[in-house]
Design a protein around this motif. Structure first.
Motif, PDB file in Angstrom:
ATOM      1  N   GLN A 136       0.845  -1.188   0.000  1.00  0.00           N
ATOM      2  CA  GLN A 136       0.000   0.000   0.000  1.00  0.00           C
ATOM      3  C   GLN A 136       0.883   1.242   0.000  1.00  0.00           C
ATOM      4  O   GLN A 136       1.825   1.339   0.776  1.00  0.00           O
ATOM      5  CB  GLN A 136      -0.908   0.004   1.227  1.00  0.00           C
TER       6      GLN A 136
ATOM      7  N   TYR B 142       0.810   5.673  -0.402  1.00  0.00           N
ATOM      8  CA  TYR B 142       0.064   6.933  -0.461  1.00  0.00           C
ATOM      9  C   TYR B 142       0.748   7.859  -1.462  1.00  0.00           C
ATOM     10  O   TYR B 142       1.969   8.057  -1.392  1.00  0.00           O
ATOM     11  CB  TYR B 142       0.022   7.601   0.916  1.00  0.00           C
TER      12      TYR B 142
ATOM     13  N   LYS C 120      -8.819   5.411 -12.605  1.00  0.00           N
ATOM     14  CA  LYS C 120      -7.769   4.389 -12.649  1.00  0.00           C
ATOM     15  C   LYS C 120      -8.049   3.412 -13.778  1.00  0.00           C
ATOM     16  O   LYS C 120      -9.193   2.996 -13.980  1.00  0.00           O
ATOM     17  CB  LYS C 120      -7.700   3.644 -11.314  1.00  0.00           C
TER      18      LYS C 120
ATOM     19  N   THR D 114      -7.000  -0.286 -15.026  1.00  0.00           N
ATOM     20  CA  THR D 114      -6.342  -1.566 -14.777  1.00  0.00           C
ATOM     21  C   THR D 114      -6.890  -2.579 -15.774  1.00  0.00           C
ATOM     22  O   THR D 114      -8.101  -2.633 -16.020  1.00  0.00           O
ATOM     23  CB  THR D 114      -6.604  -2.056 -13.331  1.00  0.00           C
TER      24      THR D 114
ATOM     25  N   MET E 226     -11.899   6.158  -8.996  1.00  0.00           N
ATOM     26  CA  MET E 226     -11.372   5.599  -7.763  1.00  0.00           C
ATOM     27  C   MET E 226     -12.375   5.763  -6.622  1.00  0.00           C
ATOM     28  O   MET E 226     -13.059   6.780  -6.516  1.00  0.00           O
ATOM     29  CB  MET E 226     -10.048   6.264  -7.399  1.00  0.00           C
TER      30      MET E 226
ATOM     31  N   ASN F 222     -10.548   6.039  -0.835  1.00  0.00           N
ATOM     32  CA  ASN F 222      -9.112   6.038  -1.097  1.00  0.00           C
ATOM     33  C   ASN F 222      -8.597   7.370  -1.632  1.00  0.00           C
ATOM     34  O   ASN F 222      -7.450   7.468  -2.047  1.00  0.00           O
ATOM     35  CB  ASN F 222      -8.761   4.925  -2.086  1.00  0.00           C
TER      36      ASN F 222
ATOM     37  N   LEU G 184      -3.851   9.906  -2.542  1.00  0.00           N
ATOM     38  CA  LEU G 184      -4.459   8.656  -2.965  1.00  0.00           C
ATOM     39  C   LEU G 184      -3.850   7.493  -2.198  1.00  0.00           C
ATOM     40  O   LEU G 184      -2.625   7.405  -2.056  1.00  0.00           O
ATOM     41  CB  LEU G 184      -4.240   8.418  -4.464  1.00  0.00           C
ATOM     42  N   ARG G 185      -4.712   6.610  -1.721  1.00  0.00           N
ATOM     43  CA  ARG G 185      -4.257   5.367  -1.099  1.00  0.00           C
ATOM     44  C   ARG G 185      -4.437   4.274  -2.141  1.00  0.00           C
ATOM     45  O   ARG G 185      -5.545   4.032  -2.623  1.00  0.00           O
ATOM     46  CB  ARG G 185      -5.076   5.086   0.154  1.00  0.00           C
ATOM     47  N   LEU G 186      -3.354   3.592  -2.464  1.00  0.00           N
ATOM     48  CA  LEU G 186      -3.392   2.672  -3.592  1.00  0.00           C
ATOM     49  C   LEU G 186      -2.594   1.412  -3.294  1.00  0.00           C
ATOM     50  O   LEU G 186      -1.466   1.488  -2.793  1.00  0.00           O
ATOM     51  CB  LEU G 186      -2.807   3.365  -4.829  1.00  0.00           C
TER      52      LEU G 186
ATOM     53  N   VAL H  78      -0.416  -1.252  -4.836  1.00  0.00           N
ATOM     54  CA  VAL H  78       0.360  -1.392  -6.066  1.00  0.00           C
ATOM     55  C   VAL H  78       1.032  -2.752  -6.104  1.00  0.00           C
ATOM     56  O   VAL H  78       1.333  -3.354  -5.065  1.00  0.00           O
ATOM     57  CB  VAL H  78       1.412  -0.262  -6.204  1.00  0.00           C
TER      58      VAL H  78
ATOM     59  N   GLN I 172      -0.539   0.330 -13.089  1.00  0.00           N
ATOM     60  CA  GLN I 172      -1.838   0.988 -12.984  1.00  0.00           C
ATOM     61  C   GLN I 172      -1.690   2.429 -13.464  1.00  0.00           C
ATOM     62  O   GLN I 172      -0.740   3.116 -13.092  1.00  0.00           O
ATOM     63  CB  GLN I 172      -2.340   0.978 -11.542  1.00  0.00           C
TER      64      GLN I 172
ATOM     65  N   ILE J  43      -3.192   6.175 -13.475  1.00  0.00           N
ATOM     66  CA  ILE J  43      -4.042   7.094 -12.726  1.00  0.00           C
ATOM     67  C   ILE J  43      -4.085   8.409 -13.499  1.00  0.00           C
ATOM     68  O   ILE J  43      -3.041   8.938 -13.896  1.00  0.00           O
ATOM     69  CB  ILE J  43      -3.499   7.359 -11.309  1.00  0.00           C
TER      70      ILE J  43
END
Length: 411
Positions: free
Chosen positions: A106, A108, A125, A127, A134, A138, A148-150, A152, A157, A159
């Motif tokens: 995860q 940020y 996003k 994918t 999103m 998040n 953004l909390r993502l 990976v 991906q 964005i």
């Protein structure tokens, strides 16, 4: 200088310049002129930023990207910096980057803009080739803009502020969905952009173009305004769908559609301007920029050569809400009652739909004013909201195309 030398050098050059000038579109006067001469721009440095401690990469090495810098803030956060191509410019920060990591984790991502700018677009996003907005849980407000909390992993991906539709993406769309198997669609070129990219034109008619009234469709003057482009796509797809209505329409009318008027700005990931740092939708007067000059020339040459009157121009854009910007002047134009009739038809045909119209004669050199002042035609700026759902955009795009064809066939 001798007379002989004059006739050998200066006179041919002067005649050549006169001939070139004769091919330029006629200049159109506006109440409030805008300086559209070239402005310097700041190019992004194209690179992939690798943060070894996190095992995370962030990249802008693709068409339509916008990322001006990246730094690791702490053991879980990367700060991404986004800046415009130049200023002054609309306060609409555009961003687009790709990220992946060696191991799942995860991260940020904190967005940072220049001090005078504030976050506008909801992050999207992509994918596995599919775009989606999103989840708001998040997307966290921060002092600098958004964080953004993502999750990976090795799968990249993408964005972005809006779905990316690069010049290549646009080309694939019109080749597959408009040109292929439609022999009444004539693919042409209005010329080149400032950096030499093609400006495509879809010339649509059945039979002979001679004498057919002309409808002009424009989009992507402002690169990130893709919701307007989605409406443009559905509008054009409806025109060529081989229905009885479209067959009859294209037998009587001709459509010139320009699906990517600012290919440099689109591929460079610009917030608003072309590669010369200019807002193209302020250049419809003196044509200082190659893109507008070439498109305006193409329209006027087609009209003159084939004796077809320009009757309607629709310019597809995006803004904060769905809105149609119209000219107040109706009497004396090609179709004095078209706007009222068209809007009434939309409200009738689209469920729970109310037209949002803002009318004012164009003071600045924008396309809808060019259609009115330059050609006595109906000019409309067709705006779709940033967050209008895709299904709704397609519904509006199809209904507005059908209504236009029906109304023009009633003339």
């Amino acid at each position: 200088m001798t007379i002989k030398r004059y006739f050998e050098t200066v006179l041919p050059l002067a005649l050549a310049l006169i001939m070139v000038d004769c091919t330029l579109p006629k200049k159109v006067k506006f109440k409030n002129p805008v300086d559209t001469s070239d402005k310097p721009i700041d190019y992004q440095t194209k690179k992939t930023y690798y943060f070894e401690a996190l095992g995370v990469s962030v990249s802008n090495e693709f068409d339509g990207a916008r990322l001006n810098g990246a730094n690791q803030l702490n053991d879980s956060t990367i700060t991404l910096y986004f800046a415009p191509e130049n200023t002054p410019i609309n306060k609409s920060p555009y961003y687009a980057f790709e990220t992946w990591s060696e191991l799942p984790r995860q991260v940020y991502f904190e967005f940072e803009y220049p001090e005078e700018f504030r976050h506008r677009y909801k992050p999207k996003k992509r994918t596995n080739g599919e775009w989606g907005i999103m989840d708001s849980v998040n997307v966290i407000k921060s002092g600098k803009g958004r964080m953004l909390r993502l999750m990976v992993n090795r799968e990249p991906q993408l964005i972005a502020a809006q779905e990316i539709n690069s010049s290549d993406d646009v080309k694939q769309w019109y080749l597959q969905h408009i040109v292929d198997s439609n022999d009444f669609v004539h693919l042409g070129s209005a010329g080149k952009s400032n950096l030499g990219r093609n400006i495509p034109v879809l010339d649509m008619y059945r039979g002979n173009p001679q004498g057919k009234p002309i409808v002009v469709l424009l989009t992507r003057q402002h690169p990130p305004e893709v919701t307007g482009f989605f409406a443009f796509q559905k509008f054009v797809e409806t025109i060529v769908e081989n229905s009885a209505l479209s067959t009859k329409f294209l037998s009587k009318y001709r459509v010139l559609a320009f699906p990517n008027l600012n290919p440099d700005g689109v591929d460079l990931g610009h917030w608003r301007h072309n590669s010369n740092g200019v807002d193209l939708n302020r250049d419809w007067s003196k044509y200082r920029q190659a893109e507008v000059r070439n498109v305006a020339s193409y329209i006027e040459k087609s009209s003159k050569r084939d004796k077809g009157k320009i009757i309607l121009g629709l310019d597809f854009h995006s803004t904060y809400e769905d809105v149609f910007y119209t000219n107040k002047t109706r009497e004396g134009t090609t179709m004095p009652h078209f706007i009222d009739d068209w809007f009434a038809r939309l409200e009738k045909d689209i469920e729970d739909y109310k037209v949002n119209e803002k009318d004012s004669n164009s003071n600045k050199p924008v396309s809808k004013g060019w259609f009115l002042y330059g050609h006595g035609a109906v000019g409309i700026t067709y705006e779709i909201g940033d967050s209008t759902p895709k299904e709704r955009i397609l519904e509006i795009g199809k209904a507005s195309s059908l209504a236009m064809m029906e109304l023009l066939l009633e003339k």
